[in-house]
Design a protein around this motif. Structure first.
Motif, PDB file in Angstrom:
ATOM      1  N   LYS A  23      16.702  44.613  93.701  1.00 45.20           N
ATOM      2  CA  LYS A  23      15.849  44.825  94.869  1.00 45.20           C
ATOM      3  C   LYS A  23      14.892  43.628  94.955  1.00 45.20           C
ATOM      4  O   LYS A  23      14.532  43.062  93.913  1.00 45.20           O
ATOM      5  CB  LYS A  23      15.071  46.120  94.699  1.00 45.20           C
ATOM      6  N   PRO A  24      14.462  43.284  96.156  1.00 45.98           N
ATOM      7  CA  PRO A  24      13.635  42.072  96.293  1.00 45.98           C
ATOM      8  C   PRO A  24      12.400  42.083  95.384  1.00 45.98           C
ATOM      9  O   PRO A  24      12.041  41.048  94.824  1.00 45.98           O
ATOM     10  CB  PRO A  24      13.221  42.092  97.768  1.00 45.98           C
ATOM     11  N   HIS A  25      11.788  43.244  95.206  1.00 47.56           N
ATOM     12  CA  HIS A  25      10.551  43.242  94.402  1.00 47.56           C
ATOM     13  C   HIS A  25      10.828  43.258  92.893  1.00 47.56           C
ATOM     14  O   HIS A  25       9.898  43.284  92.091  1.00 47.56           O
ATOM     15  CB  HIS A  25       9.646  44.420  94.805  1.00 47.56           C
ATOM     16  N   GLU A  26      12.120  43.220  92.516  1.00 48.03           N
ATOM     17  CA  GLU A  26      12.454  43.172  91.084  1.00 48.03           C
ATOM     18  C   GLU A  26      12.666  41.738  90.579  1.00 48.03           C
ATOM     19  O   GLU A  26      12.932  41.529  89.394  1.00 48.03           O
ATOM     20  CB  GLU A  26      13.734  43.977  90.809  1.00 48.03           C
ATOM     21  N   VAL A  27      12.571  40.768  91.491  1.00 45.34           N
ATOM     22  CA  VAL A  27      12.902  39.380  91.132  1.00 45.34           C
ATOM     23  C   VAL A  27      11.706  38.466  91.367  1.00 45.34           C
ATOM     24  O   VAL A  27      10.979  38.625  92.345  1.00 45.34           O
ATOM     25  CB  VAL A  27      14.104  38.901  91.982  1.00 45.34           C
ATOM     26  N   MET A  28      11.522  37.506  90.481  1.00 50.40           N
ATOM     27  CA  MET A  28      10.496  36.494  90.704  1.00 50.40           C
ATOM     28  C   MET A  28      11.009  35.117  90.322  1.00 50.40           C
ATOM     29  O   MET A  28      11.542  34.927  89.227  1.00 50.40           O
ATOM     30  CB  MET A  28       9.264  36.826  89.852  1.00 50.40           C
ATOM     31  N   VAL A  29      10.879  34.183  91.240  1.00 52.03           N
ATOM     32  CA  VAL A  29      11.204  32.787  90.941  1.00 52.03           C
ATOM     33  C   VAL A  29       9.987  32.191  90.242  1.00 52.03           C
ATOM     34  O   VAL A  29       8.913  32.056  90.839  1.00 52.03           O
ATOM     35  CB  VAL A  29      11.542  32.023  92.245  1.00 52.03           C
ATOM     36  N   THR A  30      10.126  31.907  88.982  1.00 53.34           N
ATOM     37  CA  THR A  30       8.980  31.442  88.186  1.00 53.34           C
ATOM     38  C   THR A  30       9.460  30.901  86.841  1.00 53.34           C
ATOM     39  O   THR A  30      10.553  31.254  86.371  1.00 53.34           O
ATOM     40  CB  THR A  30       7.990  32.623  87.945  1.00 53.34           C
ATOM     41  N   THR A  78      13.223  29.971  78.979  1.00 55.85           N
ATOM     42  CA  THR A  78      12.560  30.243  77.700  1.00 55.85           C
ATOM     43  C   THR A  78      11.184  30.862  77.914  1.00 55.85           C
ATOM     44  O   THR A  78      10.825  31.839  77.231  1.00 55.85           O
ATOM     45  CB  THR A  78      12.462  28.938  76.878  1.00 55.85           C
ATOM     46  N   SER A  79      10.409  30.330  78.863  1.00 61.37           N
ATOM     47  CA  SER A  79       9.076  30.923  79.069  1.00 61.37           C
ATOM     48  C   SER A  79       9.221  32.345  79.623  1.00 61.37           C
ATOM     49  O   SER A  79       8.410  33.226  79.301  1.00 61.37           O
ATOM     50  CB  SER A  79       8.215  30.041  79.974  1.00 61.37           C
ATOM     51  N   ASN A  80      10.262  32.574  80.413  1.00 62.08           N
ATOM     52  CA  ASN A  80      10.452  33.935  80.945  1.00 62.08           C
ATOM     53  C   ASN A  80      10.913  34.921  79.865  1.00 62.08           C
ATOM     54  O   ASN A  80      10.586  36.106  79.932  1.00 62.08           O
ATOM     55  CB  ASN A  80      11.435  33.914  82.127  1.00 62.08           C
ATOM     56  N   ILE A  81      11.658  34.423  78.878  1.00 66.60           N
ATOM     57  CA  ILE A  81      12.005  35.319  77.754  1.00 66.60           C
ATOM     58  C   ILE A  81      10.714  35.738  77.048  1.00 66.60           C
ATOM     59  O   ILE A  81      10.499  36.917  76.750  1.00 66.60           O
ATOM     60  CB  ILE A  81      12.953  34.625  76.742  1.00 66.60           C
ATOM     61  N   HIS A  82       9.838  34.750  76.814  1.00 63.69           N
ATOM     62  CA  HIS A  82       8.571  35.098  76.155  1.00 63.69           C
ATOM     63  C   HIS A  82       7.798  36.126  76.986  1.00 63.69           C
ATOM     64  O   HIS A  82       7.256  37.099  76.453  1.00 63.69           O
ATOM     65  CB  HIS A  82       7.719  33.841  75.959  1.00 63.69           C
ATOM     66  N   GLN A  83       7.774  35.898  78.292  1.00 59.50           N
ATOM     67  CA  GLN A  83       7.021  36.835  79.147  1.00 59.50           C
ATOM     68  C   GLN A  83       7.640  38.226  79.124  1.00 59.50           C
ATOM     69  O   GLN A  83       6.936  39.237  79.027  1.00 59.50           O
ATOM     70  CB  GLN A  83       6.972  36.277  80.582  1.00 59.50           C
ATOM     71  N   MET A  84       8.958  38.274  79.218  1.00 57.74           N
ATOM     72  CA  MET A  84       9.614  39.595  79.256  1.00 57.74           C
ATOM     73  C   MET A  84       9.435  40.327  77.927  1.00 57.74           C
ATOM     74  O   MET A  84       9.148  41.526  77.894  1.00 57.74           O
ATOM     75  CB  MET A  84      11.101  39.446  79.600  1.00 57.74           C
ATOM     76  N   PHE A  92      15.799  43.877  81.996  1.00 64.55           N
ATOM     77  CA  PHE A  92      15.239  42.592  82.423  1.00 64.55           C
ATOM     78  C   PHE A  92      16.312  41.506  82.337  1.00 64.55           C
ATOM     79  O   PHE A  92      17.331  41.676  81.646  1.00 64.55           O
ATOM     80  CB  PHE A  92      14.001  42.212  81.593  1.00 64.55           C
ATOM     81  N   ALA A  93      16.068  40.419  83.037  1.00 59.51           N
ATOM     82  CA  ALA A  93      16.979  39.270  82.965  1.00 59.51           C
ATOM     83  C   ALA A  93      16.178  38.013  83.250  1.00 59.51           C
ATOM     84  O   ALA A  93      15.083  38.072  83.851  1.00 59.51           O
ATOM     85  CB  ALA A  93      18.128  39.418  83.966  1.00 59.51           C
ATOM     86  N   LEU A 123      13.151  35.476  86.967  1.00 58.27           N
ATOM     87  CA  LEU A 123      13.226  36.674  86.130  1.00 58.27           C
ATOM     88  C   LEU A 123      13.444  37.897  87.010  1.00 58.27           C
ATOM     89  O   LEU A 123      13.113  37.904  88.206  1.00 58.27           O
ATOM     90  CB  LEU A 123      11.980  36.839  85.250  1.00 58.27           C
ATOM     91  N   TYR A 124      14.034  38.904  86.375  1.00 59.03           N
ATOM     92  CA  TYR A 124      14.254  40.208  87.005  1.00 59.03           C
ATOM     93  C   TYR A 124      13.683  41.241  86.047  1.00 59.03           C
ATOM     94  O   TYR A 124      13.869  41.133  84.830  1.00 59.03           O
ATOM     95  CB  TYR A 124      15.755  40.422  87.202  1.00 59.03           C
ATOM     96  N   ILE A 125      12.976  42.201  86.606  1.00 57.63           N
ATOM     97  CA  ILE A 125      12.536  43.323  85.779  1.00 57.63           C
ATOM     98  C   ILE A 125      12.748  44.595  86.601  1.00 57.63           C
ATOM     99  O   ILE A 125      12.315  44.675  87.762  1.00 57.63           O
ATOM    100  CB  ILE A 125      11.081  43.133  85.262  1.00 57.63           C
TER     101      ILE A 125
END
Ligand SMILES: Cc1ncc(COP(=O)(O)O)c(C=O)c1O
Ligand SMILES: Nc1c(O)cccc1C(=O)C[C@H](N)C(=O)O
Length: 417
Positions: A85-92, A96-102, A223-224, A242-244
């Motif tokens: 869904k659109p609100h599940e994705v963020m271009v950011t 590697t930094s997104n793995i840390h964030q997730m 998450f992805a 990222l996707y959550i």
């Protein structure tokens, strides 16, 4: 007419090839590492540079693609490519930094459920991220990072993954497509098996986004993370994603920053964090606007081409490539799974002279890449590769092998590819 010429004539995606910059007489087979530049990506980057020139600070809110909402607008357009869904994705961020964030957001180790499961074939950066994250939580990676073993050194078996889903595992994080062999893992089956045991599931889509469709939300993936510089053609260092799953959206970001704020409140400058709703909350600081801008151009191409058509052609190209290699160059061992459902967008060939075969290929006008210790990767990317290109690649590779041209080169790796 030769079969490959006929296929080129019938190819509904052929029109996109001329949109990409390609060196004359060179066939680019390394889009699984860095995709080629398209004219639209270039134009968008220049447009955004221009908006800085014209608007200065007001570029955040003015111009064709205001910077303040660029990531949010792009995310809604990327979401269909990952089946979210659109609100599940963020271009950011980056992978590697997104793995840390997730992990810092979603990983909640308890006394007897404290481990993160990865696999022994995964890309090193993902492993480093997991290890360092575990250490930050006061856990010892030697006991808290489990690895699914590979039987053949190239691929993973679903049953081996399932067998490792033991009680101490809190999260399993795997690649969708393995970076060396190109194996596509069964995302739905893994997610279902993990969830049955109360384990959260994350995927690294580096080697699948832009190459094939996904159904992250329907599969219930938690998450992805991914990059846009490979099959999405957004340029070196292009902003990742990222996707959550929406079921986790109440979680505060493990690493918070003001760009994770509700946009209406961000510039109130309040010290209490007003979390954005949805995946936007997991942004941290100011987005790298110039690293994101090319994606505005490259996403248009996917919207026009359709990811289903891209996948269909990609499967035909990889099938043709491996069939011709099997017929003409049996010395190269194809280690990519045979079934369509088991492979991503590239073919991996094992050979003990792989490093210097890659050098010889480059000299012969084919850009492959080499991955230690012995893999040649060839990615016939659907948007800019023709069937005739595949045929030429095999001819050039065959000449290199038959005439042992690779012996003119040293069998050590280059710095990157
Ligand atoms: C599977 C995988 N994970 C991670 C990375 C690197 O991540 P990052 O974008 O953070 O450099 C790559 C490629 O470089 C990759 O193929
Ligand atoms: N991310 C890369 C980079 O910053 C420099 C050179 C190559 C890369 C890559 O993406 C490598 C790629 N992930 C691989 O599968 O080998």
């Amino acid at each position: 007419m030769a079969a490959e010429k006929q296929l080129d004539e019938m190819d509904s995606l052929a029109r996109f090839k001329k949109e990409f910059y390609q060196t004359e007489n060179q066939i680019y087979m390394d889009g699984n590492s860095l995709g080629l530049m398209s004219k639209r990506a270039e134009a968008k980057l220049l447009e955004v540079v221009e908006s800085w020139k014209i608007h200065g600070i007001d570029g955040w809110t003015e111009g064709k693609d205001p910077w303040f909402t660029m990531a949010e607008n792009l995310s809604a357009r990327i979401a269909p490519l990952v089946g979210a869904k659109p609100h599940e994705v963020m271009v950011t961020g980056s992978i590697t930094s997104n793995i840390h964030q997730m992990l810092s957001t979603i990983f909640q180790p308890s006394g007897d459920r404290f481990a993160i499961m990865v696999d022994e074939l995964n890309f090193p950066s993902d492993i480093y991220a997991v290890e360092s994250h575990l250490r930050l939580r006061g856990l010892d990676p030697a006991t808290a990072m489990k690895k699914v073993r590979s039987r053949d050194g190239f691929t993973l078996e679903l049953q081996d993954i399932i067998d490792e889903l033991t009680d101490e595992v809190a999260i399993i994080m795997l690649p969708s497509v393995l970076y060396r062999s190109g194996q596509l893992l069964p995302i739905r089956e893994i997610a279902e098996a993990a969830h049955e045991k109360g384990i959260l599931v994350g995927f690294d889509l580096a080697h699948s986004i832009g190459a094939l469709p996904h159904e992250l939300h329907d599969c219930g993936v938690d998450f992805a993370v991914w990059c846009h510089y490979k099959y999405m053609n957004s340029g070196p260092g292009g902003t990742g994603g990222l996707y959550i799953h929406e079921r986790h959206h109440d979680l505060l970001p493990g690493n918070a920053g003001w760009f994770g704020s509700d946009k209406a409140k961000q510039f109130d400058m309040d010290h209490s964090f007003s979390k954005a709703e949805g995946a936007g909350a997991y942004q941290i600081g100011t987005p790298n606007i110039f690293s994101m801008a090319p994606l505005l151009g490259s996403i248009e191409i996917f919207e026009e081409a359709g990811i289903e058509a891209v996948r269909e052609k990609s499967l035909q190209l990889t099938s043709m490539l491996r069939e011709l290699i099997a017929q003409k160059i049996p010395a190269l061992k194809d280690v990519t799974p045979v079934e369509d459902a088991g492979r991503g967008g590239h073919i991996a060939l094992a050979h003990e002279e792989a490093a210097r075969i890659c050098k010889a290929l480059k000299e012969a006008g084919v850009v492959p890449d080499f991955r230690a210790p012995n893999i040649i990767r060839l990615a016939p990317v659907a948007l800019y590769t023709s069937y005739s290109d595949v045929e030429k690649v095999v001819e050039r590779l065959k000449a290199i092998m038959d005439n042992e041209v690779y012996k003119n080169f040293s069998n050590d790796r280059n710095v990157v590819a």
